[in-house]
Structure formats: C-alpha cells, structure tokens
Design an enzyme around this catalytic site. Structure first.
Site, PDB file in Angstrom:
ATOM      1  N   GLU A 200       0.851  -1.187   0.000  1.00 54.18           N
ATOM      2  CA  GLU A 200       0.000   0.000   0.000  1.00 54.18           C
ATOM      3  C   GLU A 200       0.885   1.233   0.000  1.00 54.18           C
ATOM      4  O   GLU A 200       1.996   1.197   0.527  1.00 54.18           O
ATOM      5  CB  GLU A 200      -0.855   0.062   1.285  1.00 54.18           C
ATOM      6  N   ARG A 292     -16.606  -7.590  14.745  1.00 62.25           N
ATOM      7  CA  ARG A 292     -16.918  -7.919  16.140  1.00 62.25           C
ATOM      8  C   ARG A 292     -17.402  -6.655  16.848  1.00 62.25           C
ATOM      9  O   ARG A 292     -17.294  -5.555  16.318  1.00 62.25           O
ATOM     10  CB  ARG A 292     -15.644  -8.395  16.843  1.00 62.25           C
TER      11      ARG A 292
HETATM   12  C1  MV4 Z   1      -1.348   2.231   7.341  1.00 59.88           C
HETATM   13  C2  MV4 Z   1      -0.673   3.384   7.776  1.00 59.88           C
HETATM   14  C3  MV4 Z   1      -0.274   4.285   6.814  1.00 59.88           C
HETATM   15  N1  MV4 Z   1      -0.509   4.038   5.516  1.00 59.88           N
HETATM   16  N2  MV4 Z   1      -1.570   2.047   6.024  1.00 59.88           N
HETATM   17  C4  MV4 Z   1      -1.497   0.049  11.551  1.00 59.88           C
HETATM   18  C5  MV4 Z   1      -2.284  -1.133  11.999  1.00 59.88           C
HETATM   19  C6  MV4 Z   1      -2.910  -1.693  10.783  1.00 59.88           C
HETATM   20  N3  MV4 Z   1      -4.282  -1.958  11.068  1.00 59.88           N
HETATM   21  C7  MV4 Z   1      -2.743  -0.653   9.726  1.00 59.88           C
HETATM   22  N4  MV4 Z   1      -1.924   0.383  10.258  1.00 59.88           N
HETATM   23  C8  MV4 Z   1      -1.518   1.422   9.489  1.00 59.88           C
HETATM   24  N5  MV4 Z   1      -1.757   1.294   8.182  1.00 59.88           N
HETATM   25  C9  MV4 Z   1      -1.145   2.936   5.158  1.00 59.88           C
HETATM   26  N6  MV4 Z   1      -1.366   2.711   3.858  1.00 59.88           N
HETATM   27  C10 MV4 Z   1      -0.453   3.552   9.124  1.00 59.88           C
HETATM   28  C11 MV4 Z   1      -0.869   2.561  10.006  1.00 59.88           C
HETATM   29  C12 MV4 Z   1      -0.589   2.839  11.366  1.00 59.88           C
HETATM   30  C13 MV4 Z   1      -1.603   3.001  12.309  1.00 59.88           C
HETATM   31  C14 MV4 Z   1      -2.948   2.892  11.974  1.00 59.88           C
HETATM   32  C15 MV4 Z   1      -3.931   3.062  12.923  1.00 59.88           C
HETATM   33  C16 MV4 Z   1      -3.585   3.348  14.231  1.00 59.88           C
HETATM   34  C17 MV4 Z   1      -2.285   3.466  14.573  1.00 59.88           C
HETATM   35  C18 MV4 Z   1      -1.266   3.294  13.624  1.00 59.88           C
HETATM   36  C19 MV4 Z   1       0.062   3.423  14.006  1.00 59.88           C
HETATM   37  C20 MV4 Z   1       1.039   3.245  13.092  1.00 59.88           C
HETATM   38  C21 MV4 Z   1       0.724   2.940  11.773  1.00 59.88           C
END
Ligand code: MV4
Length: 502
Positions: A200, A292
């Site tokens: 991504e 959930r």
């Molecule tokens: C991301 C992102 C930035 N860009 N995807 C972290 C957990 C997983 N569910 C997906 N996550 C992320 N995906 C893209 N394309 C940044 C995160 C992310 C994050 C997301 C939600 C809450 C906290 C986070 C902490 C670091 C990175």
C-alpha cells in the site's frame, strides 16, 4: 427472542454482555477457566460451566468445550465478545451447525474481512476509497519493485492475513525493499500461518477514524457515527473518543455512507466497525473492517444513547432495527481510557499479581467497565486490560475534565497500572487541543524519560519522608504507596495533600 444465551468470553466484556442480557430479561450462561472460578463474569451469570485449564487455547479457545457447555445449559445463542473466537469464521460455522445462533456476522463476512487483500478487492469494487496499492498478494521481488515504483515511495508492506500492525514494514527506498519484504513475510508466517504480503502507499501521520455500523437481517444498515482512535501505542489503542474532534457533519455523512457501503458490500449483518485512515487533506481510505463488537464501543453508546450489545442480540434474534439513519443523534462527548496492568516506568512491561486494594472512580458522567475485584488475580494467561474508564461530558472539555478527575480518584495496588501515563496524555496540550495523529505517543513520550518518573514524585517522596520523621513511625507503614486503608495518617497520604506540598 432467546431465553438463554452463553457468553464465550471472560473479563470486562463478558460482564458487559451479561448486563445487557440481564436487562433484556434473558438468562445468561458463563464459561470459565480454572483461573476464573471466582471471576466476576462467573459469579454474575445465572449459570456457569468450567471449560478447562487457564491457558486460553485449553479453555476460551476450546470450541468443543464451549459448544458442550451450550448444549448442557440449554443456551440458544452464543455471544463471543471480542478477541478469542470472535473473528473465527470456523467457530461461527460450528455454532450454526450445532443448531445455535452466533451473535455476530455471517461466517463468510468474517472470512472475507479477515483477508485484507480480499477486503480491499470488495471495497474497491463497491466504490469505497482504498489506499493506492495491490488487491492481491505479492510473491516475488521483481513484482514488488515494479508495483512500489508505480505507487511511489514510501510504501507499506502488510500481511494479507494480518491486521493490527503485525508483519508491517515501511519502505522509504527501493534498496530496502527486498530485505523488508522477507522480514514481513517471516513475521506474517509466524503470526498468522500465512506469509502472503501486499503493498500500500504509506500515508504519513494519518488519523485512525472508525465508523460503527449496525445491519439487521431485513436489509437495513445504518452507521452510528465515528470514533477517534489515533491515540495508540505499538498498535494497541490507549484512548478513544466520540465524536472525533476533527470530523465535520459533512465528513461524518461521507464516512458514514462509505461505512454502510462497505458493510453492504460484504453481506454484513450485526454490529461491525469500518476502520479508515484520514490523511492531512481530510481524505479518507478504507483500512480494515472489524467483524466484532469493539473494545471501545462504550464511547459510541454514551454519545448516541444506544446499547450496542442489546442491538446485537436483537439483530441475532431476527428483529429489525428499531431506528433509522435520520434518528441517530450525537449527544455530548465521550472519552475512554484503557486501564492496563502494565508499568509505564518499566517500558509498559505487563504487571501481574493479586489486587490488594481497589477503589474505582465513580460520580457524574463516569462509567467504568471492569472485570476486576479486590482479591482477584491478574495473570499472564489473559489480556492485561483492567478496566475501561469512560467519561461523558456535554462537550469535549467537560469529558476530559471528568476523565482527569476520575483517573486521580482511581486507586489500585497489588499490580502496576498505566493510570499515571493516561493522566500525562490527558494533560498534554496536543491531546487537549485535538491536534494529534497515530504517532502521538511515539512522538511525545520517550520510554526512558517516562522511566525516570515524574518530578512531582520526588517532591512527594521528600515530603512523605519529612512527615514520617516529624510524626514518628507509630503506625505500621503500608506495604505500598497509596495503600492507605489501615493507615489514615500514612505519610504518603499526607504528602499527597495539596496543603502539605506548598
Ligand atoms: C497504514 C498506515 C499508513 N498508511 N496504512 C497500523 C495497523 C494496521 N491496522 C494498519 N496500520 C496502518 N496502516 C497505510 N497505507 C499507518 C498505520 C498505522 C496506524 C494505523 C492506525 C492506528 C495506529 C497506527 C500506528 C502506526 C501505523
């Protein structure tokens, strides 16, 4: 409607489900491991069945034992709570095959949303915005290099079977791609039993905004607003709130419509959550769908007046939703702190032991969803969540003031807790202003600085020592600071009083 339901879970969420069922006039069946013979959920339910030894794989993940308890007890439906078997499509199938109702979504929706590449395919086809990237797994380096070049760096490698941040790798430079991909594949294989990864576009400094949806078996699907979940530490949420301080009514409507489209696209029924990333331009992208009831559901309940667990049970019993999208309101503001048994002074290391003293907070606007009690034990076997402290206020400012007051009231000894850390976050100007993103804790709290402890603690310790010296040590000192049950003139208690600190 059912007469009797089984709760295939423990701790605060089992208690939460039992309470909803009891208010609906339903009988409840608890299941418990050997470690939970005296637990709150075991005692609160109308019936309770032992299902095995303390390790979860032998008890709360033991499908045969749980189905046998359901059969013996005459339960007609099973609520899985969160964690354990809640997002296991095979469990949902087994429940149905046993002639029982799974209080949750259809197995196919759980399976599809559990595969992140499949979820992206479904959402893209439904017109829900997804981050630029691939909708299928990537196996070889050449393909990864080509796709990353197309998307543009930085890219994020994610596990196809993943979620929750495991197996994730940010890549800023083509030179790092091969090594990062191998590392991500290894991590994905060990965490999920599936090495498949995909790519991504990496969004820098996004906010995590999620939308609660409810869908019934009659084709109705509504959203009940968003939750702000950006305050997290190593992919573990710490503080959640509703509504988000940055979502306008117009953006809420668009997010809500996207969430409903997402739910419809995967044939969703029951309560679910669609997670989005919100970038600096306030553009949002589908991240995952959680099939959930979520840990943080109370902030939605406090601001909408709904009881999401009751809604889940009614939906599972085949009842239509009792309200329409137009009837959904937002009343005030709610914030939730996850109170964990972990030591903020020791890199948040999990803290186990017997709870010797417990004074939970209460008072106006406070809800504390808890599975713990005085004399109870926090073990290594389960999640270290002690309770979910929720504060409601007419506006965000009042909710935060109430939360700070409640955190200061909350006393627990026998295990370390993150309560002092939660207070530091509450008091942080960036948190108070609402100007933060998913990197907030990493950006503002250095573990080594935390480990040195707050400056005030040194003052309190000095004043306590002086008062103890002055008063003499007539009374036995309590075993731990803050444990003042039998020692009303404890120097710790006296030192904590404002007049003694002046
Ligand atoms: C991301 C992102 C930035 N860009 N995807 C972290 C957990 C997983 N569910 C997906 N996550 C992320 N995906 C893209 N394309 C940044 C995160 C992310 C994050 C997301 C939600 C809450 C906290 C986070 C902490 C670091 C990175």
């Amino acid at each position: 409607m059912f007469r009797r339901i089984l709760i295939a879970n423990r701790g605060e969420i089992a208690v939460r489900v039992i309470r909803a069922a009891a208010e609906m006039g339903l009988q409840t069946v608890a299941v418990y491991s050997d470690a939970d013979r005296l637990a709150l959920h075991t005692r609160l339910a109308d019936f309770a069945y032992p299902i095995g030894p303390p390790p979860a794989r032998d008890s709360y993940l033991n499908v045969d034992a749980i189905l046998e308890a359901a059969r013996m007890s005459g339960a007609e439906a099973i609520h899985p709570g969160y964690g354990f078997l809640a997002e296991n499509p095979d469990f949902a199938l087994r429940v149905a095959q046993a002639g029982l109702v799974f209080i949750g979504p259809p197995p196919d929706a759980i399976r599809d949303m559990g595969l992140k590449t499949r979820a992206r395919q479904i959402m893209k086809a439904a017109g829900v915005p997804v981050t630029p990237g691939t909708e299928s797994g990537i196996s070889d380096q050449q393909e990864a290099r080509r796709v990353a070049g197309e998307i543009g760096y930085p890219v994020l490698i994610k596990a196809a079977a993943g979620g929750g941040g495991k197996g994730m790798r940010v890549v800023h430079d083509p030179a790092e791609l091969a090594a990062s991909m191998e590392a991500a594949q290894r991590e994905a294989a060990s965490a999920f039993g599936d090495p498949e990864v995909y790519l991504e576009k990496y969004l820098e400094g996004p906010r995590h905004i999620e939308v609660q949806v409810l869908a019934d078996t009659h084709g109705h699907c509504v959203h009940v607003n968003e939750r702000e979940c950006s305050i997290q530490r190593r992919h573990q949420k710490v503080i959640e709130e509703a509504p988000s301080p940055v979502i306008t009514p117009e953006l809420r409507r668009r997010l809500g419509e996207a969430a409903v489209a997402a739910a419809r696209a995967c044939g969703y029924v029951n309560a679910g959550t669609v997670e989005f990333l919100l970038d600096r331009h306030r553009d949002f992208y589908f991240m995952e769908m959680n099939t959930r009831l979520q840990v943080e559901h109370p902030v939605t309940e406090m601001t909408t007046g709904l009881d999401l667990v009751k809604e889940q049970i009614r939906i599972a019993a085949g009842e239509p939703l009792s309200f329409t999208q137009d009837e959904v309101r937002i009343n005030g503001h709610a914030v939730e702190c996850r109170v964990y048994a972990e030591d903020p002074l020791n890199n948040f290391f999990p803290s186990t032991g017997r709870i010797k003293y417990l004074h939970p907070p209460a008072g106006p606007g406070i809800r504390n969803d808890s599975g713990i009690f005085e004399g109870g034990e926090v073990t290594v076997h389960y999640d270290p969540l002690l309770s979910k402290l929720v504060a409601w206020g007419a506006d965000r400012g009042q909710a935060l003031e109430r939360m700070k007051r409640a955190l200061r009231e909350y006393h627990i000894t026998g295990v370390r807790s993150n309560i002092p850390f939660l207070l530091l976050v509450m008091e942080h100007p960036a948190f108070a202003s609402g100007d933060f993103d998913t990197h907030f804790i990493a950006d503002h709290f250095d573990p080594e600085t935390l480990a040195r402890g707050p400056e005030e603690l040194k003052v309190v310790a000095a004043v306590a020592a002086a008062l103890a010296q002055k008063n003499g040590f007539q009374k036995p000192l309590p075993e731990a600071a803050g444990d003042n049950r039998f020692c009303p003139d404890s120097p710790w208690l006296l030192a904590g009083r404002r007049e003694n600190l002046r």
